[in-house]
Design a protein around this motif. Sequence first.
Motif, PDB file in Angstrom:
ATOM      1  N   LEU A 148      -5.674  -2.135   6.756  1.00  0.00           N
ATOM      2  CA  LEU A 148      -6.389  -1.392   5.717  1.00  0.00           C
ATOM      3  C   LEU A 148      -7.892  -1.403   5.988  1.00  0.00           C
ATOM      4  O   LEU A 148      -8.582  -0.397   5.783  1.00  0.00           O
ATOM      5  CB  LEU A 148      -6.085  -1.995   4.346  1.00  0.00           C
ATOM      6  CG  LEU A 148      -4.639  -1.829   3.861  1.00  0.00           C
ATOM      7  CD1 LEU A 148      -4.400  -2.671   2.613  1.00  0.00           C
ATOM      8  CD2 LEU A 148      -4.321  -0.358   3.596  1.00  0.00           C
ATOM      9  N   PHE A 153     -10.303   1.555   4.485  1.00  0.00           N
ATOM     10  CA  PHE A 153      -9.976   1.495   3.065  1.00  0.00           C
ATOM     11  C   PHE A 153     -10.423   0.177   2.426  1.00  0.00           C
ATOM     12  O   PHE A 153     -10.200  -0.058   1.234  1.00  0.00           O
ATOM     13  CB  PHE A 153      -8.477   1.704   2.854  1.00  0.00           C
ATOM     14  CG  PHE A 153      -8.017   3.055   3.320  1.00  0.00           C
ATOM     15  CD1 PHE A 153      -8.335   4.200   2.597  1.00  0.00           C
ATOM     16  CD2 PHE A 153      -7.316   3.199   4.513  1.00  0.00           C
ATOM     17  CE1 PHE A 153      -7.936   5.453   3.038  1.00  0.00           C
ATOM     18  CE2 PHE A 153      -6.906   4.447   4.959  1.00  0.00           C
ATOM     19  CZ  PHE A 153      -7.229   5.584   4.226  1.00  0.00           C
ATOM     20  N   TRP A 176      -5.662   3.739   0.060  1.00  0.00           N
ATOM     21  CA  TRP A 176      -4.890   4.248   1.211  1.00  0.00           C
ATOM     22  C   TRP A 176      -3.804   5.214   0.755  1.00  0.00           C
ATOM     23  O   TRP A 176      -3.632   6.300   1.331  1.00  0.00           O
ATOM     24  CB  TRP A 176      -4.276   3.040   1.942  1.00  0.00           C
ATOM     25  CG  TRP A 176      -3.255   3.375   2.998  1.00  0.00           C
ATOM     26  CD1 TRP A 176      -3.446   4.116   4.115  1.00  0.00           C
ATOM     27  CD2 TRP A 176      -1.891   2.967   3.012  1.00  0.00           C
ATOM     28  NE1 TRP A 176      -2.279   4.198   4.845  1.00  0.00           N
ATOM     29  CE2 TRP A 176      -1.305   3.485   4.188  1.00  0.00           C
ATOM     30  CE3 TRP A 176      -1.103   2.204   2.155  1.00  0.00           C
ATOM     31  CZ2 TRP A 176       0.029   3.293   4.514  1.00  0.00           C
ATOM     32  CZ3 TRP A 176       0.231   1.989   2.489  1.00  0.00           C
ATOM     33  CH2 TRP A 176       0.783   2.536   3.663  1.00  0.00           C
TER      34      TRP A 176
END
Length: 380
Positions: A148, A153, A176
């Motif tokens: 991530l 993100f 995400w």
Amino acid sequence: MADEPIRRDPEVRRRRPRRRGAIVAIALILLGAAVSVGYTWGQLHAAPQPQAGIGQLATAPIHRTDLTTTVQVPGVLDYGTPIPVVNQDAGTAYTALPSPGQVVTRGQSLYEVDGAPVILFYGARPMWRTLGLGVAAGPDVQELEENLTALGFADASNLVVDQTFTWDTTAAILRWQRALGVVQTGIVSPGDVVFAPGVLRVEQDSVHVGQRPEPGSTVMTTTGTTIVVQAQLSVAQRYLVKAGDQVSVTMPDGQQTVAGRVESVSTSISLAGGNRSSAPQDSQAGPTIPIVVSLANSQPAIGLEQAPVSVDIQTAQAQHVLAVPITALRALAGGGYAVSVRDGGSSHLVAVRTGIFTASLVEITGENLSEGELVEVPSS
């Protein structure tokens, strides 16, 4: 009275020829013995003679050079050992599949189930449980947070990457999911992502669009994106290489060579004909040991997947030695070799000891031999 004729004893007449014959026989025996002794003496003291059938002669210089001997083993160019992608969720149908040869990177969709993308993340551990608030800490949580963050993100200001699932992890997942256009749940299930060591190249789909997904079934086979050489050693050649060794790879044209490095040597034995990395015309007979060789420059291999190559493994090396063409060697009757050294209009044999052989040259040592001297070789 007339003289009476002299009478000769018949026995005397008969004995004389016998005595003469005996003398002749003894002379012949002595002569033969002398010839035999002379021949033997000459053989012991004559200089070694070159082997018959040489024909017209030319000359070649004695070189001082480095020599290397190699063993060639067969192999093929490909993208490495296939990696299966396994589906982890049930559904109604596969709705999208990649094409063979397609390259998928982190964050991209590998395939779809019921219209929802299954995303590629990088990591060594497969997805095996649903990750959300309250889940026990573990390395799979850290893998998820690393991806991530790598995809943008999350960052160091809003997520600590560790093995603990927190509200910050949930927030990163929601960002995400929003970008993907899927339902925002804040949790990640095994059917949502696939973890793989890195970028994947699709080799072949194992299912078809419209087929019902089954958990645990193989969706496709994939490989890495770098062309390597998969080669086969006979069991007797196992001692020749280890991981990290430098080798040379002769390309499919038989002329160009590329430096290579042994990346792995299998600890298991493959049966004959049971491994795709054996080139048909170069297949080793009997059990073999697979090895993987990386290329220092993979550019010459692009577009040549499954083309046969040979891996040249160095087995011996001699530096700064005297060498002559192999055809300069003369076999001696008593064993060993000599070279015929040209000296002006004449030549003489010099006994030599041989070292390592290459395809055309041989290392030699002998009395009073020096670089630049000419030795006789058969004329081409």
